[in-house]
Design a protein around this motif. Structure first.
Motif, mmCIF file in Angstrom:
data_model
loop_
_atom_site.group_PDB
_atom_site.id
_atom_site.type_symbol
_atom_site.label_atom_id
_atom_site.label_comp_id
_atom_site.label_asym_id
_atom_site.label_seq_id
_atom_site.Cartn_x
_atom_site.Cartn_y
_atom_site.Cartn_z
ATOM 1 N N MET A 154 0.862 -1.184 0.000
ATOM 2 C CA MET A 154 0.000 0.000 0.000
ATOM 3 C C MET A 154 0.893 1.227 0.000
ATOM 4 S SD MET A 154 -3.243 -0.580 -0.092
ATOM 5 C CE MET A 154 -4.244 0.649 0.729
ATOM 6 N N PRO A 155 0.561 2.352 -0.641
ATOM 7 C CA PRO A 155 -0.708 2.610 -1.353
ATOM 8 C C PRO A 155 -0.685 2.186 -2.824
ATOM 9 C CG PRO A 155 0.605 4.596 -1.320
ATOM 10 C CD PRO A 155 1.452 3.516 -0.700
ATOM 11 N N ASN A 156 0.204 1.266 -3.200
ATOM 12 C CA ASN A 156 0.280 0.873 -4.615
ATOM 13 C C ASN A 156 -0.693 -0.241 -4.992
ATOM 14 O OD1 ASN A 156 2.415 2.725 -5.074
ATOM 15 N ND2 ASN A 156 3.842 1.256 -4.136
ATOM 16 N N ILE A 157 -1.722 -0.409 -4.191
ATOM 17 C CA ILE A 157 -2.713 -1.445 -4.495
ATOM 18 C C ILE A 157 -4.023 -0.765 -4.880
ATOM 19 C CG2 ILE A 157 -4.023 -3.392 -3.547
ATOM 20 C CD1 ILE A 157 -1.611 -3.798 -1.647
ATOM 21 N N ILE A 158 -4.595 -1.219 -5.988
ATOM 22 C CA ILE A 158 -5.863 -0.647 -6.445
ATOM 23 C C ILE A 158 -6.981 -1.297 -5.642
ATOM 24 C CG2 ILE A 158 -7.293 -0.146 -8.467
ATOM 25 C CD1 ILE A 158 -4.408 0.858 -8.693
ATOM 26 N N THR A 159 -7.811 -0.480 -5.000
ATOM 27 C CA THR A 159 -8.895 -1.014 -4.174
ATOM 28 C C THR A 159 -10.262 -0.594 -4.721
ATOM 29 O OG1 THR A 159 -8.938 0.931 -2.756
ATOM 30 C CG2 THR A 159 -7.439 -0.841 -2.117
ATOM 31 N N ILE A 160 -11.293 -1.173 -4.126
ATOM 32 C CA ILE A 160 -12.670 -0.860 -4.524
ATOM 33 C C ILE A 160 -13.532 -0.968 -3.264
ATOM 34 C CG2 ILE A 160 -13.321 -3.254 -5.131
ATOM 35 C CD1 ILE A 160 -14.135 -0.707 -7.684
ATOM 36 N N THR A 161 -14.712 -0.373 -3.277
ATOM 37 C CA THR A 161 -15.585 -0.473 -2.099
ATOM 38 C C THR A 161 -16.903 -1.157 -2.455
ATOM 39 O OG1 THR A 161 -16.729 1.625 -2.437
ATOM 40 C CG2 THR A 161 -14.648 1.716 -1.230
ATOM 41 N N ASP A 162 -17.594 -1.609 -1.423
ATOM 42 C CA ASP A 162 -18.879 -2.306 -1.565
ATOM 43 C C ASP A 162 -19.873 -1.570 -2.455
ATOM 44 O OD1 ASP A 162 -18.710 -4.679 -0.237
ATOM 45 O OD2 ASP A 162 -19.357 -3.890 1.701
ATOM 46 N N GLU A 163 -19.907 -0.248 -2.334
ATOM 47 C CA GLU A 163 -20.939 0.540 -3.006
ATOM 48 C C GLU A 163 -20.610 0.807 -4.474
ATOM 49 O OE1 GLU A 163 -19.318 1.633 -0.181
ATOM 50 O OE2 GLU A 163 -20.802 0.566 1.039
ATOM 51 N N ASP A 164 -19.365 0.591 -4.867
ATOM 52 C CA ASP A 164 -19.006 0.840 -6.272
ATOM 53 C C ASP A 164 -19.724 -0.154 -7.183
ATOM 54 O OD1 ASP A 164 -17.150 3.001 -6.094
ATOM 55 O OD2 ASP A 164 -15.689 1.631 -5.224
ATOM 56 N N PRO A 165 -20.025 0.266 -8.430
ATOM 57 C CA PRO A 165 -20.623 -0.678 -9.377
ATOM 58 C C PRO A 165 -19.604 -1.761 -9.762
ATOM 59 C CG PRO A 165 -20.795 1.602 -10.157
ATOM 60 C CD PRO A 165 -19.852 1.607 -9.007
ATOM 61 N N ALA A 166 -20.108 -2.957 -10.019
ATOM 62 C CA ALA A 166 -19.253 -4.048 -10.490
ATOM 63 C C ALA A 166 -18.533 -3.614 -11.764
ATOM 64 C CB ALA A 166 -20.103 -5.293 -10.764
ATOM 65 N N PHE A 167 -19.216 -2.790 -12.544
ATOM 66 C CA PHE A 167 -18.640 -2.275 -13.786
ATOM 67 C C PHE A 167 -17.338 -1.516 -13.508
ATOM 68 C CE2 PHE A 167 -18.321 1.463 -16.608
ATOM 69 C CZ PHE A 167 -18.036 0.802 -17.785
ATOM 70 N N GLU A 168 -17.339 -0.736 -12.420
ATOM 71 C CA GLU A 168 -16.162 0.043 -12.027
ATOM 72 C C GLU A 168 -15.006 -0.892 -11.652
ATOM 73 O OE1 GLU A 168 -16.780 3.183 -12.569
ATOM 74 O OE2 GLU A 168 -14.615 3.494 -12.304
ATOM 75 N N ALA A 169 -15.343 -1.969 -10.973
ATOM 76 C CA ALA A 169 -14.320 -2.947 -10.584
ATOM 77 C C ALA A 169 -13.685 -3.549 -11.843
ATOM 78 C CB ALA A 169 -14.937 -4.037 -9.708
ATOM 79 N N ALA A 170 -14.536 -3.933 -12.800
ATOM 80 C CA ALA A 170 -14.030 -4.528 -14.045
ATOM 81 C C ALA A 170 -13.118 -3.536 -14.769
ATOM 82 C CB ALA A 170 -15.202 -4.931 -14.936
ATOM 83 N N LYS A 171 -13.526 -2.276 -14.780
ATOM 84 C CA LYS A 171 -12.736 -1.244 -15.453
ATOM 85 C C LYS A 171 -11.364 -1.086 -14.797
ATOM 86 C CE LYS A 171 -13.752 3.205 -16.603
ATOM 87 N NZ LYS A 171 -14.566 4.418 -16.393
ATOM 88 N N ILE A 192 -10.304 6.214 9.369
ATOM 89 C CA ILE A 192 -9.314 7.264 9.634
ATOM 90 C C ILE A 192 -8.826 7.116 11.079
ATOM 91 C CG2 ILE A 192 -8.854 9.759 9.577
ATOM 92 C CD1 ILE A 192 -9.791 8.919 6.889
ATOM 93 N N THR A 193 -7.529 6.961 11.252
ATOM 94 C CA THR A 193 -6.993 6.803 12.611
ATOM 95 C C THR A 193 -7.005 8.143 13.340
ATOM 96 O OG1 THR A 193 -4.728 7.312 11.966
ATOM 97 C CG2 THR A 193 -5.403 5.020 11.800
ATOM 98 N N GLU A 194 -6.728 8.087 14.640
ATOM 99 C CA GLU A 194 -6.704 9.317 15.443
ATOM 100 C C GLU A 194 -5.672 10.317 14.924
ATOM 101 O OE1 GLU A 194 -6.338 8.355 19.567
ATOM 102 O OE2 GLU A 194 -8.238 7.266 19.604
ATOM 103 N N GLU A 195 -4.617 9.764 14.325
ATOM 104 C CA GLU A 195 -3.576 10.646 13.768
ATOM 105 C C GLU A 195 -3.950 11.140 12.369
ATOM 106 O OE1 GLU A 195 -2.295 7.184 14.455
ATOM 107 O OE2 GLU A 195 -2.615 7.822 16.526
ATOM 108 N N GLY A 196 -5.161 10.804 11.920
ATOM 109 C CA GLY A 196 -5.621 11.276 10.617
ATOM 110 C C GLY A 196 -5.095 10.459 9.449
ATOM 111 N N LYS A 197 -4.600 9.251 9.737
ATOM 112 C CA LYS A 197 -4.066 8.398 8.676
ATOM 113 C C LYS A 197 -5.180 7.516 8.099
ATOM 114 C CE LYS A 197 -0.220 5.360 7.830
ATOM 115 N NZ LYS A 197 0.548 4.251 8.383
ATOM 116 N N GLU A 198 -5.171 7.333 6.787
ATOM 117 C CA GLU A 198 -6.164 6.456 6.153
ATOM 118 C C GLU A 198 -5.740 5.003 6.261
ATOM 119 O OE1 GLU A 198 -6.824 7.482 2.093
ATOM 120 O OE2 GLU A 198 -8.132 9.154 2.575
ATOM 121 N N MET A 199 -6.626 4.159 6.786
ATOM 122 C CA MET A 199 -6.344 2.727 6.882
ATOM 123 C C MET A 199 -7.501 1.988 6.218
ATOM 124 S SD MET A 199 -3.499 2.673 8.623
ATOM 125 C CE MET A 199 -3.218 1.193 9.611
#
Lengths: 214, 214
Positions: free
Chosen positions: A150-167, A184-191
């Protein structure tokens, strides 16, 4: 949900509306050389699908939804949550060998690596094959050393369309995407917590499902 | 080509036709409690898509094309020939190591093996990884020893629908299918020339293309 093909005449109507809008059904019938009654089913199809817009006392307009980007609801409305499957996850200190064993046991294409439940990396079959051919002692080296981080991994979320994942899979030339929940951690870091994966297998399975009309 | 969703009313009409066929538009309008004119666009959509059949002086019938297996032309009419890509092919006496090099050079998921231009085997990334972990001398052993051998390879032809390829990939749990042309030898033996491959990548790419409305 159904898929239909436009007929030659329907395509001709779209062309005429584009060029002459607004245009009445009478004018259209005249240009195509048929009766208004004969055009009615075509116009019904074209307005119900949102390709044309029928304005009372004005005529037909070409819809802002535009050209070919028509009503791909079927493909676009299915979400990642509906097609994701269980990811194969190991911790960062797992040996490369043990990670490969997990890959085989789960018939996975990609192994995801976590640290305290948060996504930190990913390793593909191709990565493992490269390592297995080299001089690395796969029984000693932890997977954390060879993984894509991370952050070199492409991710997706539950709410995204399957089409977006395929793209994303096609654009970034990867086999699989981790489905994540951002925190978001207390230090403001994205996890990111990993809750699933979407691979080319999931997309192919969805394609078969759609094609079978289920 | 377009994708549309049936409205609640259209689904209601299908249900009523199934239960009461043949049924006239007048009877339908009566049951749904609307005017015949209001039903006309719905009936136009349902007959043009082949879900219902309109028989003059008889009424509407539910089409033999049947329930959900409606008009998946879009997905079903695209052929393997339109989506196949170049296969990575090696001869039977290529060493496992050299075959893996080809796999990396072509970023392939599966290597196909030929003998005198005829398909004799296939090796996946997973197969290679298994071999690389074992005691096999990959610089000496030819790929012919470790490959999955014909006739145990699932094939597809140019004329088959892409949908069929996707189905075979899922059902047989393989990553890729060789696209073949059948030839019958003088001794009456079936032989296959390989002209391409269809993998989960090709299906995912097609899915993206359809979803983008191209």
């Amino acid at each position: 949900m159904i898929v239909i093909k436009l007929t030659k005449r329907q395509e001709e109507i779209i062309r005429l509306v584009k060029e002459n809008q607004p245009i009445t059904s009478e004018q259209l019938a005249d240009k195509i050389n048929v009766t208004r009654a004969a055009l009615r089913p075509d116009l019904a199809i074209l307005t119900m699908t949102g390709i044309l817009e029928a304005r009372p006392k004005v005529g037909y307009l070409y819809s802002k939804k535009g050209g070919n980007s028509i009503v791909y609801d079927l493909i676009r409305e299915i979400t990642v949550a509906e097609i994701k499957s269980k990811p194969t996850v190991v911790s960062e200190d797992t040996t490369v060998y043990d990670a490969i064993v997990q890959l085989f046991l789960n018939d996975a294409g990609t192994i995801f690596v976590t640290n305290n439940d948060y996504l930190v990396g990913a390793v593909s079959r191709k990565d493992f094959l490269k390592i297995a051919l080299g001089n690395t002692d796969i029984h000693k080296v932890p997977v954390g050393i060879i993984m894509t981080r991370m952050p070199n991994i492409i991710t997706i979320t539950d709410e995204d369309p399957a089409f977006e994942a395929a793209k994303k899979i096609i654009e970034h030339e990867v086999d699989s995407l981790p489905v994540v929940e951002k925190e978001i951690t207390e230090e403001g870091k994205e996890m990111f917590k990993i809750t699933g994966k979407v691979s080319k297998t999931n997309i192919t399975r969805l394609f078969v499902k759609i094609g079978a009309g289920k």
